[in-house]
Write an enzyme that holds these catalytic residues in place. Structure first.
Site, PDB file in Angstrom:
ATOM      1  N   TYR A 143       0.826  -1.214   0.000  1.00  0.00           N
ATOM      2  CA  TYR A 143       0.000   0.000   0.000  1.00  0.00           C
ATOM      3  C   TYR A 143       0.859   1.263   0.000  1.00  0.00           C
ATOM      4  CZ  TYR A 143      -4.694  -1.916   0.825  1.00  0.00           C
ATOM      5  OH  TYR A 143      -5.901  -2.539   0.707  1.00  0.00           O
ATOM      6  N   LYS A 194       3.545 -15.158   1.815  1.00  0.00           N
ATOM      7  CA  LYS A 194       3.732 -15.867   0.542  1.00  0.00           C
ATOM      8  C   LYS A 194       5.235 -16.138   0.408  1.00  0.00           C
ATOM      9  CE  LYS A 194       2.127 -17.486  -3.373  1.00  0.00           C
ATOM     10  NZ  LYS A 194       1.245 -18.676  -3.466  1.00  0.00           N
ATOM     11  N   ASP A 226      -2.585 -18.194  -0.079  1.00  0.00           N
ATOM     12  CA  ASP A 226      -3.607 -18.901  -0.872  1.00  0.00           C
ATOM     13  C   ASP A 226      -4.243 -20.022  -0.047  1.00  0.00           C
ATOM     14  OD1 ASP A 226      -1.121 -20.174  -0.942  1.00  0.00           O
ATOM     15  OD2 ASP A 226      -1.281 -20.797  -3.042  1.00  0.00           O
ATOM     16  N   ASP A 250      -6.056  -7.104   4.057  1.00  0.00           N
ATOM     17  CA  ASP A 250      -7.241  -6.466   3.457  1.00  0.00           C
ATOM     18  C   ASP A 250      -8.171  -7.545   2.922  1.00  0.00           C
ATOM     19  OD1 ASP A 250      -8.874  -4.384   2.343  1.00  0.00           O
ATOM     20  OD2 ASP A 250      -8.010  -4.869   0.389  1.00  0.00           O
ATOM     21  N   ASP A 254     -11.822  -9.389   4.892  1.00  0.00           N
ATOM     22  CA  ASP A 254     -13.161  -9.393   4.289  1.00  0.00           C
ATOM     23  C   ASP A 254     -13.728 -10.810   4.263  1.00  0.00           C
ATOM     24  OD1 ASP A 254     -13.241  -6.660   3.822  1.00  0.00           O
ATOM     25  OD2 ASP A 254     -13.917  -6.880   1.740  1.00  0.00           O
TER      26      ASP A 254
END
Ligand code: IPM
Ligand code: MG
Length: 361
Positions: A143, A194, A226, A250, A254
């Site tokens: 970000y 990751k 993942d 982020d 959700d």
């Protein structure tokens, strides 16, 4: 003795002002019961700020936030501002607030409430008992990493660039918050990265692993992002506390939120090393229902409870609000987003009134 608190209110856009006014009424009633005095000041952010001043985060807003004990934010954004360049969009105001107050730790709880279990799209046995805390790094990663931008190469082709970067100190400070959080909860921490592909994730994993030595009571595990996304919808009860970087957080927060069936119920806290935190619902500004008295104010009210717990050190007041929310659900009051057959459909204000009635008893 009366405790005084200066609170900056950032109602923002869309349903923001409606849900904020319910939270303020709740805080005022709580104040009377616990001898707390809240002095509220309202400031502009997001689209509302763009319309008035041309900027999504006027410096007066940031100053007011810095000088208050805590900040309660509702929501920002809307169709009207969607075509502006990214640095002028409402979202830039939110990112600027996070950076300006150095709110590096974002706590997003996702807990299933028994009253709303049927609202989840997943099977009851999969989600029953889910209680997850996502600790998302909020002021670093892709970000904010540089270089960033859209550049034109020598051949005239455009290239969009963002950079995912974490330094050891950034990993250390978010790691500490996550271990401390896990210690106070179920004692399990899952770090998501990751590291099979990204060097930045390899450093992340190394930093989090090193910290584990200081927290022998916390059981640490690691997942690739993942796999974590898959596990969250396959068997979410395996998670207690999750720590991850800005972008992965982020996305995963959700997904975790939706396990509970309604993003309209979930609060969040963004905290820095010191200074005021920012408390806001996880949901957005819902421009499609703005101004129609249809919004669910409960995530905003629960955000105010988190503010009392984390910034103002008033855990009993926070407990009382959280219990009142459970009680209105127990009384079968539902806004449209959490409505199910046989329940009583109410608007934003009526939901607020039902809460006040319980709190005034
Ligand atoms: C969130 C939101 C923000 C983010 C947007 C509105 C900038 O999605 O708080 O999760 O991406 O962090
Ligand atoms: Mg998001």
């Amino acid at each position: 003795m009366t405790q005084n608190y200066n609170i900056t209110l950032l109602p923002g856009d869309g349903i923001g002002p409606e849900i904020m006014s319910v939270a303020v009424e709740v805080l005022n009633v709580i104040g009377k019961r616990f001898d707390l005095k809240f002095t509220f000041q309202t400031a502009l952010i997001g689209g509302a700020a763009i319309d008035e001043t041309g900027e999504p985060l006027p410096s007066a807003t940031l100053d007011m936030c810095r000088n208050s004990n805590s900040v309660l934010l509702a929501a920002i954004g809307g169709y009207k501002w969607d075509t502006l360049p990214s640095y002028k969009r409402p979202e830039a105001g939110l990112l600027g607030l996070r950076a300006g107050l150095e709110l590096f730790a974002n706590l997003r709880p996702a807990k299933i409430l028994p009253q709303l279990i049927d609202a989840s799209t997943l099977k009851k046995e999969v989600v029953d008992g889910v209680d997850i805390m996502v600790v998302r790094e909020l002021t670093g990663g892709i970000y904010f990493g540089k270089p960033k931008g859209i550049f034109t190469t020598e051949t005239g082709e455009k290239r969009g660039v963002n950079t995912m970067v974490y330094s050891e100190s950034e990993i250390h400070r978010i790691g500490k918050v996550a271990f401390e959080t896990a210690k106070k909860r179920g004692g399990k921490l899952c770090s998501v990265d990751k590291a099979n592909v990204l060097e930045v994730s390899q450093l992340w994993r190394e930093g989090i692993t090193k910290l584990a030595a200081e927290y022998p009571e916390v059981e640490l595990s690691h997942l690739y992002v993942d796999n974590a996304a898959m596990q969250l919808v396959r068997a979410p009860k395996q998670f207690d506390t999750i720590v991850t970087g800005n972008l992965f957080g982020d996305i995963l927060s959700d997904a975790a939120a939706m396990l509970t069936g309604s993003i309209g119920m979930l609060p969040s806290a963004s905290l820095g090393a010191n200074g005021p935190g920012v408390y806001e619902p996880v949901h957005g500004s819902a421009p499609d229902i703005a101004g129609q008295d249809k919004a669910n104010p409960l995530a905003q009210v629960l955000s105010a409870a988190m503010m009392l717990r984390y910034d103002l050190n008033q855990p009993q007041a926070a407990d009382l609000i959280e219990n009142a929310v459970l009680q209105v659900l127990q009384q079968n009051y539902r806004t449209g987003d959490i409505m199910s057959p046989g329940m009583k459909l109410v608007g934003c204000r009526a939901m607020g009134d039902a809460l006040l009635q319980i709190l005034e008893l």
